[in-house]
Write a protein that holds these residues in place. Sequence first.
Motif, mmCIF file in Angstrom:
data_model
loop_
_atom_site.group_PDB
_atom_site.id
_atom_site.type_symbol
_atom_site.label_atom_id
_atom_site.label_comp_id
_atom_site.label_asym_id
_atom_site.label_seq_id
_atom_site.Cartn_x
_atom_site.Cartn_y
_atom_site.Cartn_z
ATOM 1 N N LYS A 1 -0.334 3.281 -6.033
ATOM 2 C CA LYS A 1 -1.328 2.635 -6.878
ATOM 3 C C LYS A 1 -0.750 1.509 -7.715
ATOM 4 C CE LYS A 1 -5.079 3.730 -10.100
ATOM 5 N NZ LYS A 1 -5.758 4.819 -10.844
ATOM 6 N N LEU B 1 -9.095 -3.241 -4.957
ATOM 7 C CA LEU B 1 -7.751 -3.026 -5.484
ATOM 8 C C LEU B 1 -7.517 -3.769 -6.789
ATOM 9 C CD1 LEU B 1 -5.861 -3.409 -2.106
ATOM 10 C CD2 LEU B 1 -6.023 -1.295 -3.435
ATOM 11 N N LYS C 1 0.836 -1.213 0.000
ATOM 12 C CA LYS C 1 0.000 0.000 0.000
ATOM 13 C C LYS C 1 0.865 1.254 0.000
ATOM 14 C CE LYS C 1 -3.951 2.075 2.400
ATOM 15 N NZ LYS C 1 -4.915 1.910 3.513
ATOM 16 N N ASN D 1 -1.165 -2.034 -6.351
ATOM 17 C CA ASN D 1 -2.499 -2.487 -5.951
ATOM 18 C C ASN D 1 -2.681 -3.993 -6.065
ATOM 19 O OD1 ASN D 1 -3.282 0.078 -5.319
ATOM 20 N ND2 ASN D 1 -4.703 0.331 -7.022
#
Length: 327
Positions: free
Chosen positions: A154, A189, A150, A157
């Motif tokens: 991004k 995600l 995390k 993900n």
Amino acid sequence: MDKSRIYNWLIKHSTVIVTLGAIAAMASLIWPSTNYEEKSATSITQNNNSAQNTPSLVAKDNAKIEVGHIGDAHHHYGLGVDDAMKLAEKLAAEKGEEDARIIQSLQETIQALTRQNASQYDIQQALDMLAQGNTEKAEEIFEGAAAEAKRMGKEANVKEAEALRHLGSLAFLHDTQKAFNAYQRSTELDPDSQEGWNQLGHLYRRIGELENAENAYMTLLKLARTDQVGQAVAYGNLGLVYRTRGDLDQAAEYFEKSLAINRELGRKEGMASDYGNLGLVYYTRGDLDQAVGYWEKSLALFTEIGAKPQMAQVQSLLDNAQSEHSE
């Protein structure tokens, strides 16, 4: 047949056939269209983007399935596929689980555990604790892996989602809320993960959220548009939703669709599960002879592939049916 007797019988045997599917080990993703066995279930009974949308979970803690990336057959700590499976079977047995899907997921999670950063985590301690039936350390490691991914932003993900699915695999054994949170976040995600949606559907079904379960399985079906195995899994699980609702005609239709695909693919374990589910549908309808016919086909296939826990489950159904017939 007296409906009260059917109901009482179903309650009495509510844990007899729980998810008779199994997942074969594979070299890549858990849901590719080539090398894996089904996650669809036979069961005798049986968000969104913010925490406030999480439903209140009041349910029996039963159980689940797994994961993301699977590496080579041999791993650190001397744990290959067979050793990981033995540990998974031991852990599941200590938790009272016989679901082949859950055991397979645990195997994959254990293998993933051995591939975590040994300089950062005490992998051996986690494995030793798993051998004693304690999942706490392993869950902490996957929580750490998810948090680390995390922080990477991004682009990480999918890696975070994979770690969350492994966390959900372990939590599925004992903590519905924790498993639900992990799988729900994993689908946010990595919305293209068939496994994530499949497991989220199982958890929704466990807590009685049948509409949400149906939506999850429908999402799985859409994702599996070019994957026949995934389609068979989705149809089988949709059948479970409709059987729980009491819509036996629709349940039978979905089980038949799953069976047709499994026949075409020659997937004996999938066929065995579908026959078991169809037997339950006909039993509930009061057609004992038809139910027994399906269960005999199910037992023959499970015997052929050596699926001993499932053999025992179906044999129990047949024994009880025979006992009832003689009354």
